[in-house]
Scaffold this motif. Structure first.
Motif, mmCIF file in Angstrom:
data_model
loop_
_atom_site.group_PDB
_atom_site.id
_atom_site.type_symbol
_atom_site.label_atom_id
_atom_site.label_comp_id
_atom_site.label_asym_id
_atom_site.label_seq_id
_atom_site.Cartn_x
_atom_site.Cartn_y
_atom_site.Cartn_z
ATOM 1 N N ALA A 270 0.892 -1.156 -0.087
ATOM 2 C CA ALA A 270 -0.026 -0.168 0.009
ATOM 3 C C ALA A 270 0.630 1.730 -0.429
ATOM 4 C CB ALA A 270 -0.897 -0.303 1.296
ATOM 5 N N VAL A 271 1.709 1.449 0.485
ATOM 6 C CA VAL A 271 2.686 2.330 1.209
ATOM 7 C C VAL A 271 3.344 2.679 -0.275
ATOM 8 C CG1 VAL A 271 5.105 2.692 1.954
ATOM 9 C CG2 VAL A 271 3.300 2.203 3.154
ATOM 10 N N THR A 272 3.591 1.484 -0.791
ATOM 11 C CA THR A 272 4.384 1.717 -2.662
ATOM 12 C C THR A 272 3.125 2.224 -3.257
ATOM 13 O OG1 THR A 272 5.852 0.097 -2.161
ATOM 14 C CG2 THR A 272 5.766 0.223 -4.845
ATOM 15 N N LEU A 273 2.165 2.037 -3.665
ATOM 16 C CA LEU A 273 1.040 2.297 -4.523
ATOM 17 C C LEU A 273 1.179 3.949 -4.263
ATOM 18 C CD1 LEU A 273 -2.081 -0.513 -4.101
ATOM 19 C CD2 LEU A 273 -0.292 0.275 -6.084
ATOM 20 N N ALA A 274 1.005 4.344 -2.422
ATOM 21 C CA ALA A 274 0.556 5.790 -2.660
ATOM 22 C C ALA A 274 1.832 6.609 -2.304
ATOM 23 C CB ALA A 274 0.487 5.878 -1.094
ATOM 24 N N GLU A 280 -5.887 6.114 -4.840
ATOM 25 C CA GLU A 280 -6.423 5.090 -4.366
ATOM 26 C C GLU A 280 -6.986 3.485 -4.574
ATOM 27 O OE1 GLU A 280 -9.486 7.346 -4.041
ATOM 28 O OE2 GLU A 280 -8.606 8.626 -3.819
ATOM 29 N N GLN A 281 -6.001 3.013 -4.783
ATOM 30 C CA GLN A 281 -5.435 1.625 -4.706
ATOM 31 C C GLN A 281 -5.396 1.256 -3.741
ATOM 32 O OE1 GLN A 281 -3.776 1.605 -9.337
ATOM 33 N NE2 GLN A 281 -3.622 -0.364 -8.216
ATOM 34 N N ALA A 282 -4.767 1.757 -3.158
ATOM 35 C CA ALA A 282 -3.911 2.185 -2.256
ATOM 36 C C ALA A 282 -4.738 2.108 -0.284
ATOM 37 C CB ALA A 282 -2.572 2.540 -1.526
#
Length: 327
Positions: A270-274, A280-282
């Motif tokens: 999640a951190v990587t996505l954010a 929004e994906q995270a």
């Protein structure tokens, strides 16, 4: 016995001088993967912390199992002899030659070329035997029956996958065939690279130890799965460093598939996505993690100082949004 230079014999006499003999009766395997060059050793015993005594390996040199009335010196000193230029057979012969307790020893060496040498002393407690195959040796003593050793060999040879998987299969087969007559207590697996980089911490592919457990083989299987998941996590982190978000998420996805209930895996994905513009994906991932354990909220606020989230006005705003929208 083949000729061994006198200087090596003298050296062996020196290094085998004071043997320690805890009765580590057990089953084990040493092996080299012909494709990768990796070398490993795996073991199970009804003895506490078997891995601290039996398993030895060094990248670019070889792997050793020393057991029965064990002299742990066979490990480091056998590796030293192979590192000096002796092959597995020469190194083992040199140590046995000067060991007055050789009749109660059980030892197996594999070197970096896949050459194997094994010794089962005449006074090892039955059932005791070993079997050598292409690039590997399986050995056991104080077994419930004589089926353990051939079961290990068959499992190792017939199992597909990497070296860790094949070593694991050999241990499982040994237990299924009857295993140690006393039962189970500890297990270990150590795998090193085929070539040394000079950095021992980087040359260790895998090291697992179950020190005291009612079902150590089952626990090792579980830990091997966790190890594989964290390998994917590490690969994902490297991909992030190289700005390859697609590869990073693929690696994190593999980790999540192996450990679907692991908050650590979900959180860092999640951190990587954010931090890559995909908040929004995270957010659903953050919500699941924060709901399971609110301490992850506090951790998120602490990511600014080390720069995991940029310590900028934009980074601060991102952390605030993650926290506020994920509660």
């Amino acid at each position: 016995m083949r000729y061994i230079a006198p200087v090596i014999v003298i050296f062996a006499v020196t290094i085998c001088a004071a043997a320690v003999e805890p009765p580590v009766h057990t089953y084990s395997i040493v092996a080299r993967d012909a494709e990768t060059g990796e070398m490993g050793v795996a073991v199970q015993s009804h003895w506490f912390s078997v891995g601290s005594i039996v398993t030895w390996a060094e990248a670019g040199v070889g792997a050793i199992a020393t057991q029965s009335f064990v002299d742990p010196a066979y490990g480091p000193r056998g590796l030293e002899l192979m590192k000096s230029g002796l092959d597995a057979e020469q190194a083992l012969e040199a140590l046995l030659l000067v060991d007055e307790g050789r009749d109660v020893r059980q030892v197996a060496f594999v070197d970096s070329e896949g050459r194997v040498a094994t010794h089962t002393g005449a006074k090892c407690i039955e059932d005791a035997a070993h079997q050598v195959g292409e690039g590997y040796s399986v050995q056991a003593n104080m077994m419930l029956n004589d089926k353990v050793v051939p079961a290990m060999a068959e499992a190792f040879e017939s199992t597909d996958g990497d070296l860790a998987e094949r070593l694991m299969a050999a241990l499982e087969a040994a237990q299924d065939a009857g295993g140690d007559i006393r039962g189970r207590q500890s297990a270990a697996m150590l795998i090193v690279k085929g070539e040394s980089t000079g950095r021992s911490w980087a040359d260790r592919v895998l090291e697992l130890r179950i020190e005291d457990h009612p079902t150590p083989i089952t626990e090792m299987r579980r830990l091997l799965k966790v190890h594989r998941a964290y390998d994917h996590m590490n690969a994902g982190d490297v991909a992030v460093e190289h700005n390859d978000l697609e590869l990073a998420m693929a690696e994190y996805g593999e980790a999540a598939e192996l450990l679907p209930d692991n908050l650590e895996v979900q959180y860092w994905a999640a951190v990587t996505l954010a931090t890559s513009g995909k908040l929004e994906q995270a957010l659903p991932m953050f919500r699941a993690v924060f709901a399971a354990d609110p301490n992850w909220i506090e951790l998120t606020k602490r990511l600014l100082k080390p720069g995991i989230v940029p310590d900028t006005p934009e980074g601060h705003a991102l952390v605030e949004k993650i926290v506020s929208e994920s509660k």
